[in-house]
Design a protein around this motif. Sequence first.
Motif, PDB file in Angstrom:
ATOM      1  N   ALA A 542       0.868  -1.143  -0.030  1.00 38.31           N
ATOM      2  CA  ALA A 542       0.021   0.029   0.068  1.00 38.31           C
ATOM      3  C   ALA A 542       0.790   1.219  -0.030  1.00 38.31           C
ATOM      4  O   ALA A 542       0.634   2.230  -0.814  1.00 38.31           O
ATOM      5  N   VAL A 543       1.885   1.057   0.739  1.00 31.83           N
ATOM      6  CA  VAL A 543       2.854   2.544   0.981  1.00 31.83           C
ATOM      7  C   VAL A 543       3.451   2.783  -0.502  1.00 31.83           C
ATOM      8  O   VAL A 543       3.442   3.800  -0.739  1.00 31.83           O
ATOM      9  N   ASP A 544       3.987   1.709  -1.191  1.00 31.61           N
ATOM     10  CA  ASP A 544       4.424   1.924  -2.336  1.00 31.61           C
ATOM     11  C   ASP A 544       3.557   2.410  -3.562  1.00 31.61           C
ATOM     12  O   ASP A 544       3.976   3.146  -4.397  1.00 31.61           O
ATOM     13  N   PHE A 545       2.507   1.719  -3.406  1.00 30.43           N
ATOM     14  CA  PHE A 545       1.325   2.079  -4.426  1.00 30.43           C
ATOM     15  C   PHE A 545       0.910   3.672  -4.339  1.00 30.43           C
ATOM     16  O   PHE A 545       1.105   4.348  -5.243  1.00 30.43           O
ATOM     17  N   LEU A 546       0.759   4.056  -3.088  1.00 27.59           N
ATOM     18  CA  LEU A 546       0.523   5.492  -2.749  1.00 27.59           C
ATOM     19  C   LEU A 546       1.517   6.445  -3.064  1.00 27.59           C
ATOM     20  O   LEU A 546       1.444   7.516  -3.608  1.00 27.59           O
ATOM     21  N   GLN A 547       2.745   5.907  -2.928  1.00 29.29           N
ATOM     22  CA  GLN A 547       4.147   6.686  -3.279  1.00 29.29           C
ATOM     23  C   GLN A 547       3.998   6.896  -4.561  1.00 29.29           C
ATOM     24  O   GLN A 547       4.550   8.175  -4.893  1.00 29.29           O
ATOM     25  N   ARG A 548       3.693   5.838  -5.611  1.00 35.10           N
ATOM     26  CA  ARG A 548       3.465   6.097  -6.825  1.00 35.10           C
ATOM     27  C   ARG A 548       2.852   7.325  -7.231  1.00 35.10           C
ATOM     28  O   ARG A 548       2.987   8.043  -8.319  1.00 35.10           O
ATOM     29  N   LEU A 549       1.556   7.076  -6.688  1.00 33.73           N
ATOM     30  CA  LEU A 549       0.360   7.948  -7.358  1.00 33.73           C
ATOM     31  C   LEU A 549       0.498   9.412  -6.806  1.00 33.73           C
ATOM     32  O   LEU A 549       0.050  10.345  -7.522  1.00 33.73           O
ATOM     33  N   CYS A 550       1.298   9.569  -5.428  1.00 35.92           N
ATOM     34  CA  CYS A 550       0.840  10.707  -4.773  1.00 35.92           C
ATOM     35  C   CYS A 550       2.182  11.617  -5.035  1.00 35.92           C
ATOM     36  O   CYS A 550       3.348  11.068  -5.022  1.00 35.92           O
ATOM     37  N   GLY A 594     -19.266  16.225  -3.936  1.00 32.68           N
ATOM     38  CA  GLY A 594     -19.365  16.408  -5.341  1.00 32.68           C
ATOM     39  C   GLY A 594     -18.640  14.991  -6.360  1.00 32.68           C
ATOM     40  O   GLY A 594     -19.155  14.077  -6.147  1.00 32.68           O
ATOM     41  N   ASN A 595     -18.026  15.504  -7.299  1.00 37.98           N
ATOM     42  CA  ASN A 595     -17.472  14.657  -8.215  1.00 37.98           C
ATOM     43  C   ASN A 595     -16.288  13.933  -7.537  1.00 37.98           C
ATOM     44  O   ASN A 595     -15.743  13.061  -8.614  1.00 37.98           O
ATOM     45  N   SER A 596     -15.658  14.309  -6.390  1.00 37.39           N
ATOM     46  CA  SER A 596     -14.323  13.745  -6.187  1.00 37.39           C
ATOM     47  C   SER A 596     -14.339  12.311  -5.789  1.00 37.39           C
ATOM     48  O   SER A 596     -13.461  11.652  -6.225  1.00 37.39           O
ATOM     49  N   PRO A 597     -15.295  11.690  -5.152  1.00 39.73           N
ATOM     50  CA  PRO A 597     -15.315  10.436  -4.722  1.00 39.73           C
ATOM     51  C   PRO A 597     -14.984   9.461  -5.935  1.00 39.73           C
ATOM     52  O   PRO A 597     -14.318   8.506  -6.216  1.00 39.73           O
ATOM     53  N   GLY A 598     -16.215   9.920  -7.118  1.00 42.79           N
ATOM     54  CA  GLY A 598     -15.896   9.005  -8.439  1.00 42.79           C
ATOM     55  C   GLY A 598     -14.652   9.120  -9.038  1.00 42.79           C
ATOM     56  O   GLY A 598     -14.197   8.212  -9.624  1.00 42.79           O
ATOM     57  N   ILE A 599     -13.999  10.216  -9.135  1.00 43.56           N
ATOM     58  CA  ILE A 599     -12.959  10.723 -10.095  1.00 43.56           C
ATOM     59  C   ILE A 599     -11.578  10.368  -9.262  1.00 43.56           C
ATOM     60  O   ILE A 599     -10.839   9.535  -9.717  1.00 43.56           O
ATOM     61  N   HIS A 600     -11.562  10.588  -7.842  1.00 40.13           N
ATOM     62  CA  HIS A 600     -10.547  10.492  -7.479  1.00 40.13           C
ATOM     63  C   HIS A 600     -10.433   9.017  -6.838  1.00 40.13           C
ATOM     64  O   HIS A 600      -9.296   8.589  -6.863  1.00 40.13           O
ATOM     65  N   GLY A 601     -11.532   8.553  -6.172  1.00 39.29           N
ATOM     66  CA  GLY A 601     -11.544   7.302  -5.671  1.00 39.29           C
ATOM     67  C   GLY A 601     -11.379   6.298  -6.928  1.00 39.29           C
ATOM     68  O   GLY A 601     -10.746   5.134  -6.847  1.00 39.29           O
ATOM     69  N   GLY A 602     -11.852   6.550  -8.327  1.00 43.60           N
ATOM     70  CA  GLY A 602     -11.631   5.759  -9.313  1.00 43.60           C
ATOM     71  C   GLY A 602     -10.259   5.826  -9.860  1.00 43.60           C
ATOM     72  O   GLY A 602      -9.842   4.679 -10.168  1.00 43.60           O
ATOM     73  N   ARG A 603      -9.572   6.653  -9.710  1.00 42.33           N
ATOM     74  CA  ARG A 603      -8.231   7.025 -10.074  1.00 42.33           C
ATOM     75  C   ARG A 603      -7.311   5.723  -9.161  1.00 42.33           C
ATOM     76  O   ARG A 603      -6.437   4.959  -9.725  1.00 42.33           O
ATOM     77  N   LEU A 604      -7.475   5.744  -7.880  1.00 38.26           N
ATOM     78  CA  LEU A 604      -6.954   4.889  -7.042  1.00 38.26           C
ATOM     79  C   LEU A 604      -7.366   3.338  -7.216  1.00 38.26           C
ATOM     80  O   LEU A 604      -6.529   2.522  -7.289  1.00 38.26           O
ATOM     81  N   GLU A 605      -8.717   3.151  -7.692  1.00 35.04           N
ATOM     82  CA  GLU A 605      -9.186   1.716  -7.769  1.00 35.04           C
ATOM     83  C   GLU A 605      -8.415   1.312  -9.097  1.00 35.04           C
ATOM     84  O   GLU A 605      -8.083   0.154  -9.177  1.00 35.04           O
ATOM     85  N   ALA A 608      -4.695   0.240  -8.676  1.00 38.30           N
ATOM     86  CA  ALA A 608      -4.141  -0.392  -7.437  1.00 38.30           C
ATOM     87  C   ALA A 608      -3.669  -1.860  -8.041  1.00 38.30           C
ATOM     88  O   ALA A 608      -4.254  -2.393  -8.569  1.00 38.30           O
ATOM     89  N   PRO A 609      -2.535  -2.217  -7.299  1.00 38.30           N
ATOM     90  CA  PRO A 609      -2.058  -3.733  -7.365  1.00 38.30           C
ATOM     91  C   PRO A 609      -3.135  -4.921  -6.985  1.00 38.30           C
ATOM     92  O   PRO A 609      -3.952  -4.247  -6.087  1.00 38.30           O
ATOM     93  N   GLU A 610      -2.851  -5.985  -7.465  1.00 34.59           N
ATOM     94  CA  GLU A 610      -3.654  -7.006  -6.713  1.00 34.59           C
ATOM     95  C   GLU A 610      -3.767  -6.994  -5.132  1.00 34.59           C
ATOM     96  O   GLU A 610      -4.617  -7.727  -4.420  1.00 34.59           O
ATOM     97  N   THR A 611      -2.573  -6.790  -4.686  1.00 39.70           N
ATOM     98  CA  THR A 611      -2.260  -6.852  -3.019  1.00 39.70           C
ATOM     99  C   THR A 611      -2.763  -5.940  -2.432  1.00 39.70           C
ATOM    100  O   THR A 611      -2.637  -5.917  -1.324  1.00 39.70           O
ATOM    101  N   VAL A 612      -3.167  -4.619  -2.993  1.00 43.30           N
ATOM    102  CA  VAL A 612      -3.774  -3.316  -2.252  1.00 43.30           C
ATOM    103  C   VAL A 612      -5.415  -3.409  -2.369  1.00 43.30           C
ATOM    104  O   VAL A 612      -5.839  -3.567  -3.612  1.00 43.30           O
ATOM    105  N   SER A 613      -6.236  -3.284  -1.547  1.00 39.57           N
ATOM    106  CA  SER A 613      -7.369  -3.207  -1.415  1.00 39.57           C
ATOM    107  C   SER A 613      -7.664  -1.468  -1.423  1.00 39.57           C
ATOM    108  O   SER A 613      -7.147  -0.799  -0.303  1.00 39.57           O
ATOM    109  N   VAL A 614      -8.759  -0.967  -2.359  1.00 42.84           N
ATOM    110  CA  VAL A 614      -9.163   0.185  -2.214  1.00 42.84           C
ATOM    111  C   VAL A 614     -10.301   0.238  -2.055  1.00 42.84           C
ATOM    112  O   VAL A 614     -11.553  -0.125  -2.754  1.00 42.84           O
TER     113      VAL A 614
END
Length: 849
Positions: A542-550, A594-605, A608-614
Motif C-alpha cells: 500500500a505504501v509503495d502504491f500511494l507513493q507512486r500515485l501521490c 461532489g465529483n471527487s469520490p468517483g473521479i479520485h477514488g476511481g483513479r486509486l481503484e 491499485a495492484p492485486e495486493t492492495v485493497s481500495v
Amino acid sequence: MSGDVPSSAATVIVGAGAVGCSVAYHLSELGAEDVVVVDQGPLPVTGGSSTHAPGIMFQTSPSKLQTKTAHYTSRLLKDAGVYDEVGGIEVARSEERMDFLQRRVEHATAYGLPDPQLLSPAEVTEYLPLVNEEEILGGYYSPTDGRVDGIAALRWYIEQSNADFYGHTSVTDFDVSGGEITAVETDRGRIDCGRCVLATNNWGYKTGQLAGLDLPIAPVEHQYAVTEPLPELADAEPTARVDTGDFEVPGDHRIADAMSRGPTRPVGRDQDNSLYFRTHGDSIGLGSYNHESLTVDPDAMGENTERRQASVRDFTDEHWERATHPDRDKSPKRAFEELLPVTEGKSFEATENGIFVFTPDGMPVLGETNAVDDLWTALAIWWTHSGGYGKILAEWMETGVPTLPSGPVETGGIHVDRFGPHAGEKDYFVDRGATQYRQVYNIVEPRWQPDDHRGLRRSPFYAQQEALGAEFYQAGGWETPQWYESNADLVDRYADAIPDQEGWQAVNRSPIEGAEHLHTREHVSMFDMTSFSSIVVEGTGAVDFLQRLCTNDVDVDAGQVRYSLLCNEGGQILADVTVVRLGPEEFVVTTGGGNSPGIHGGRLEQHAPETVSVTVEEGARSTIGLWGPKSRLLLQRVTDADVSAEGFPYFSAKRIYVGDVPVLALRVSYVGELGWELWAPTEYGSRLWETLWEAGQDLDVRPMGGGALESMRLEKGYRLWGTDIDSDADPFSAGLGFAVDMDTDFVGREALTEVQASGPDSRLTPLTLDDSTDVVLGGRPVLDGDESLGYVVAGDYGYSVGESIAYAYLPSEYADAGTAVQVMCEGATYDATVRDEPLFDAGRSKIRR
C-alpha cells in the motif's frame, strides 16, 4: 465501407456521428492504428442528431471548456472547408437579457474568443435586416460563430481518417470479462478489441446498458422548421457542398436537403423566447426550445427504417402554436412572427422534432469508465463542441493527458465518473435532463438550485440542521447547508464588517455567510463535512502504491498526515487529497464531495495492484469540521485524549472517543483556524453532533455553512478541486509546489521536472479590488488595459481582511505582488492589485496554536 466487419481491432468506436468521427480522425492524427468505427445507420447520413441538426455553432459559454472546445471545432472545420463563418448574433428583448449579453462579452474576452461585441438595435439589423428592430434592445455579436455542414463534415472526417468505417452495423452486446471490455458483438459478427469508445449520443443509455453501466443520458425532442422560399432572400447564394441525393438517407429526405443548404447571413438567437434561426439559402430555419420538455424514454430509442429516421419524431403543431414552456408566455409562432415578420403566414417545406441528449448537469460525459477498463465514453456532445472533445478524448486515450492545442484542459466537470450513485436511476436523470432542456436559454442565477429530487442524501445531522434553519444547497445529491437562519443574530454583531452586496453578484447570497465567517474566526463553529469521502487503502504494497500515485512523500510515521496531489503523466492535477497513515500498510485518503469520490477514488481503484485493497467510503463516515480558536477547549471537554498542541500537533491524526463515539480525528483545518476534522461511522453521526453541541453552548458554538467556508478558504489561499485546480493546471502553476516531493518517483514527475526547471508560464494569484467591496464572479477577464491576461477562477469578499478577493491564473510576469491589473465584471471595470498569499495569518500562527 461495406463488407464483413473484422474479427478484431485495437480500438472500436461505436457511433459514426460528429463525435465518433471526430475521435477517429484525431486518433488517426496521433498515429493510432487498427481503428474500426461502426454505426447502425448508413454512412455518412447515419440517422443520428449529427445529420438532422441545423449545425448552428454559438461558441460563447460561461464554461471555459465549452468555449475552448467550440472554438477549436470551428477552426478545425473551417480549415476543412465545411464551416460557414457567417458570425452569430444573440438578440435581447429585455434589460435582463442585455445584462446577460454583457456577460457574454466578458466570458468571450476571458476565454480568448476574437472580437466579441455588443450591438445596438440598428447594428443588429445591418447584419440581420429581416429582424424587427423595434422588438429588440440590442445584441451580442461573435464574428467567428457560424454553421457546420453536417453531412459534408462527416464525409470529410471519414475521408481524412485512417479508421475503417462500417455502416448498417448494430451493436448487440459487449463482452465484459474480468472488469474490462474484450469484444464488441454486432449483428454482423464479433470484433475482439483492446478498447472501445461509446459515441452513441441519443443511444448512450442503451449502449451503456449493454456494458452494465447506468449512464445518465436523457434524450429530449426539440422543434425545427424550414420555411418555404422567401422573396426577401431570393438573391441568396447558399453554399451546397454535397448533393444529398448521392447518399442513402433514412426517413424524410427533405430534412437532409434543407440542412445541406448553408446560411448567407449570421446565425441568430432570441433567448428571451428560447428560439434560434438561420437562413437555408432562400429559406429561414426556425429552431425552438420554447415548449415543454419532451423527454423520450431512453430505452425507447429505436432504429432507422426506410420511412423514419430514429432520432427524428413528427413535428407537433401544438408545441409550435401554443405557449407550453413553463417560463415563456409566447408561443414560438408568435415570438418568431414578432421578431421576423417575414415568417408570418408562411408554410414550411421541412419540419422535425429532433432528438438530442442532456445529462443531469448539462455537461458532456467523457473518459474511461472506472467500472469497465478500456471502455471510454464520448457522449452528450453537440456539433458545436464535437471537434474539441474528439481531440481531447484522443489525446487522453493515447497519451494520458487530455489536451487541446491551447494546452491541458480541465476534466472534473465532464468526467464519466463524476456523478453520484443515484444519477443512473432513469427517472432521476430524465427529469434532470428535462430541467437542463428548460434552462438552455434561461438566465440562470448564480448558485441556482434545482427543486426536484431533493433530499436524496442527508447527513446524520440533517434534522439538527433543519431545526437551525439551514439553507440547503445540493451537491452530488447531498443536502449541504449554505448558511443557517439561527445565526441571523450574528449579522448585527458584525454589521460593520459585512458590506452590502447588490446586483447580480448578490443573488442567492446572505449576510449571514459573512457573520458565520467572522464568528468562526473568534469562537468555534461546526461544519458538516459528511459529503466529503474517505478512501481506505490497505494491504501489502500500500505504501509503495500511494507513493507512486501521490506527489508528496507519504511514507511517514503512523499518525502523521500529508497533503498531496495526484497527477497525470503530463504533470497536471487530477486530485488533491489528504493522506493519513494509520499503520504499516494502512492508510485513509480523504477527498472532497461532489465529483471527487468517483473521479479520485476511481483513479486509486484503477491503478491499485492485486495486493492492495481500495475502498471508497462515500457516505460511510459522517464528519464534522470543528474550527475556531475555542475548538481545543470544546474538544477537550468531550474526550480523554490529549488534544494539546504538544500531544496532538498540526497535521497529525489519532483514533479517539468523542463522548462515547469512536472518531478518527485529524488535526487539519480548511479555514485557517485551529481545528480538527472528526470522522465517525455514519451511524454515530447524530450523537457526535449532539455531544459537541451540548458541550459548547457556553462557548457560543455555532453551525457554519458553505458560504463562510468559501470566503475563509480564499483568505487563506486554500485550493478547491474543480474550481481553482483541475487537470488543466500543474502544481507549480497552482502554487502547490510544497505538496510535491521531487525526490520520490510519482506519476507525472518527469513532466514536472521540466516545469520546475523553467518555471511555470502562469501562476494562480490572489488579487484584491482597490476601491470596491463588490464580489467578483468566476469566468470574468483580468485585464492590462485592452489585453486579456486571464480570468477569475474564484472570488468572494474576505470578511476578516476587509477586501474583495479574486483568484486568477496570470502570466508569471504579472504575478508579482503589487502589480496593477483590472477585472471586468457585470459591465464594470475594477482596479485590482496582485497580492502575496495568504492574505490572512501569513505566519500560520492561528492554525498551529
